[in-house]
Design a protein around this motif. Structure first.
Motif, short mmCIF file in Angstrom:
data_model
loop_
_atom_site.label_atom_id
_atom_site.label_comp_id
_atom_site.label_asym_id
_atom_site.label_seq_id
_atom_site.Cartn_x
_atom_site.Cartn_y
_atom_site.Cartn_z
N ASP A 1 15.65 -45.48 32.28
CA ASP A 1 15.65 -46.43 31.17
C ASP A 1 16.47 -47.62 31.67
N PRO A 2 15.85 -48.49 32.49
CA PRO A 2 16.61 -49.48 33.27
C PRO A 2 17.46 -50.43 32.43
N VAL A 3 18.59 -50.80 33.01
CA VAL A 3 19.45 -51.82 32.45
C VAL A 3 19.83 -52.78 33.58
N CYS A 4 20.14 -53.99 33.21
CA CYS A 4 20.55 -55.01 34.16
C CYS A 4 22.03 -55.28 33.93
N GLY A 5 22.83 -55.05 34.94
CA GLY A 5 24.27 -55.23 34.82
C GLY A 5 24.77 -56.40 35.64
N GLU A 6 25.95 -56.85 35.27
CA GLU A 6 26.60 -57.93 36.02
C GLU A 6 27.80 -57.35 36.76
N VAL A 7 27.77 -57.51 38.08
CA VAL A 7 28.83 -57.03 38.95
C VAL A 7 29.31 -58.19 39.81
N ASN A 8 30.54 -58.60 39.60
CA ASN A 8 31.13 -59.71 40.35
C ASN A 8 30.26 -60.96 40.30
N GLY A 9 29.71 -61.26 39.14
CA GLY A 9 28.90 -62.46 38.95
C GLY A 9 27.46 -62.35 39.41
N GLU A 10 27.05 -61.21 39.94
CA GLU A 10 25.68 -61.02 40.40
C GLU A 10 25.00 -59.94 39.57
N LEU A 11 23.66 -60.03 39.45
CA LEU A 11 22.90 -59.04 38.69
C LEU A 11 22.58 -57.83 39.56
N LYS A 12 22.68 -56.66 38.95
CA LYS A 12 22.37 -55.42 39.65
C LYS A 12 21.66 -54.49 38.68
#
Length: 79
Positions: free
Chosen positions: A44-55
């Motif tokens: 159930d995909p999610v888009c996260g922000e890690v150190n200003g970048e999307l992952k």
């Protein structure tokens, strides 16, 4: 007797694991502490922000398991 105890034990573990992801997620896309160490493998995909970048993560629980994550939103990351 032991067979019944083993079945009850694994049933309790299964119930606890199926409820774990909900306990670490907040509505605003952030994670509660402590962060999860074990998550289910549901996709159930999610888009996260890690150190200003999307992952992209497979699910919100997996995203919250990343200590570098600041926020996330439901759905895959834009290409």
């Amino acid at each position: 007797m032991i067979k019944h105890v083993v079945i009850a034990f694994f049933s309790l573990i299964l119930m606890a694991c199926s409820q774990a992801p909900e306990s670490v997620l907040k509505v605003d896309g952030s994670c509660e502490e402590p962060r999860p160490q074990i998550c289910t493998m549901e996709y159930d995909p999610v888009c996260g922000e890690v150190n200003g970048e999307l992952k992209e993560y497979g699910n919100a629980c997996s995203a919250c398991g990343d200590p570098e994550l600041s926020t996330y939103q439901k759905g895959a990351c834009p290409e």
